[in-house]
Write an enzyme that holds these catalytic residues in place. Sequence first.
Site, PDB file in Angstrom:
ATOM      1  N   LEU A  25       0.826  -1.204   0.000  1.00  0.00           N
ATOM      2  CA  LEU A  25       0.000   0.000   0.000  1.00  0.00           C
ATOM      3  C   LEU A  25       0.863   1.259   0.000  1.00  0.00           C
ATOM      4  O   LEU A  25       0.525   2.256  -0.637  1.00  0.00           O
ATOM      5  CB  LEU A  25      -0.933   0.016   1.208  1.00  0.00           C
ATOM      6  CG  LEU A  25      -2.061  -1.002   1.236  1.00  0.00           C
ATOM      7  CD1 LEU A  25      -2.886  -0.844   2.512  1.00  0.00           C
ATOM      8  CD2 LEU A  25      -2.962  -0.859   0.023  1.00  0.00           C
ATOM      9  N   SER A 157      -7.059  -0.560  10.253  1.00  0.00           N
ATOM     10  CA  SER A 157      -7.497  -1.751   9.526  1.00  0.00           C
ATOM     11  C   SER A 157      -8.949  -2.029   9.865  1.00  0.00           C
ATOM     12  O   SER A 157      -9.417  -1.691  10.957  1.00  0.00           O
ATOM     13  CB  SER A 157      -6.646  -2.967   9.905  1.00  0.00           C
ATOM     14  OG  SER A 157      -7.245  -4.172   9.457  1.00  0.00           O
ATOM     15  N   TYR A 185      -3.132  -8.178  15.867  1.00  0.00           N
ATOM     16  CA  TYR A 185      -3.389  -7.291  14.739  1.00  0.00           C
ATOM     17  C   TYR A 185      -4.616  -6.422  15.015  1.00  0.00           C
ATOM     18  O   TYR A 185      -4.580  -5.195  14.856  1.00  0.00           O
ATOM     19  CB  TYR A 185      -3.580  -8.106  13.462  1.00  0.00           C
ATOM     20  CG  TYR A 185      -3.719  -7.252  12.227  1.00  0.00           C
ATOM     21  CD1 TYR A 185      -2.606  -6.626  11.669  1.00  0.00           C
ATOM     22  CD2 TYR A 185      -4.950  -7.061  11.623  1.00  0.00           C
ATOM     23  CE1 TYR A 185      -2.731  -5.820  10.546  1.00  0.00           C
ATOM     24  CE2 TYR A 185      -5.088  -6.266  10.500  1.00  0.00           C
ATOM     25  CZ  TYR A 185      -3.975  -5.650   9.958  1.00  0.00           C
ATOM     26  OH  TYR A 185      -4.103  -4.856   8.852  1.00  0.00           O
ATOM     27  N   LYS A 189      -4.402  -2.322  15.774  1.00  0.00           N
ATOM     28  CA  LYS A 189      -5.063  -1.419  14.833  1.00  0.00           C
ATOM     29  C   LYS A 189      -6.212  -0.651  15.493  1.00  0.00           C
ATOM     30  O   LYS A 189      -6.483   0.499  15.134  1.00  0.00           O
ATOM     31  CB  LYS A 189      -5.547  -2.196  13.621  1.00  0.00           C
ATOM     32  CG  LYS A 189      -4.407  -2.698  12.731  1.00  0.00           C
ATOM     33  CD  LYS A 189      -3.561  -1.557  12.200  1.00  0.00           C
ATOM     34  CE  LYS A 189      -2.542  -2.016  11.182  1.00  0.00           C
ATOM     35  NZ  LYS A 189      -1.766  -0.895  10.604  1.00  0.00           N
TER      36      LYS A 189
END
Length: 274
Positions: A25, A157, A185, A189
């Site tokens: 990204l 995210s 994760y 996030k």
Amino acid sequence: MKHSYIDKFRLEDKTAIVTGGGGILGQHFCIGLASAGADVAVVDIDLEAAEKTMTLINDEFGTKAKAFQCDVTSEESVVQMVKDVVSHFGQINILHNNAAGKSKDLDAFFANFEDYELDQWKEIMSTNLDGMFLVAKHVGKVFIEQGNGGAIIQTASIYGVIGPDQRIYEGSYYLDRQINSPAIYSASKAGVIGLTKYLATYWAGKGIRVNAITPGGVESGQNDTFKRNYSNRIPMNRMAKPEEMVGALIYLASEASSYVTGHNIIVDGGLNAW
């Protein structure tokens, strides 16, 4: 009086830092900012990857781009990077806090929650959230010293907003290995979104706007089973393409969003709308 609202999206005479600028990204984010007119400091722990992005920008746009190596988990490295960017470009106007961690041990990273090691948890948190804190802290100081505000955009995210559907991962592989979405994760996030909202109110009086971008699932090497399972959960019935995240960044980095702060733009094909 003529109105040219489209000009508010332009970024000429602005310098942007993008951490993780050599990633899947990150490369698109850097090129997008350059296409809007910004000079871009391409920052990555992998200098070679950052230099590839830098070359793409300079070859295509003639915009000044420069690669910088930085370990965002090290305050010393962050301080030096910020000094080097100011020395090279003379200013910083935009920060895209985008770097995210890659585990040194994928078996540990994808372990079941009940067996998850604390050291692995800390390793990912150190990049995904601690790194955001360190870069925002030191770029924020530059913004305050310059006295003309600034824009910070932080990459979160979709799994910092909603929990993952574990059924998606049955038979799902990424680069030939079984995958899941570990709790670290989601937790890290979600922390990015919390930090974004805090800094938006903390720095509002300084003219510093702080917002987040939340990408949904992006195609990047997953197997067909994963793509099908994930797409079946999406109202638009497909995964995202990397370039589809760029428009939100340009908006949040530019004067087009001059009255927007503390916001999280979710670019997920409608997943969170179910």
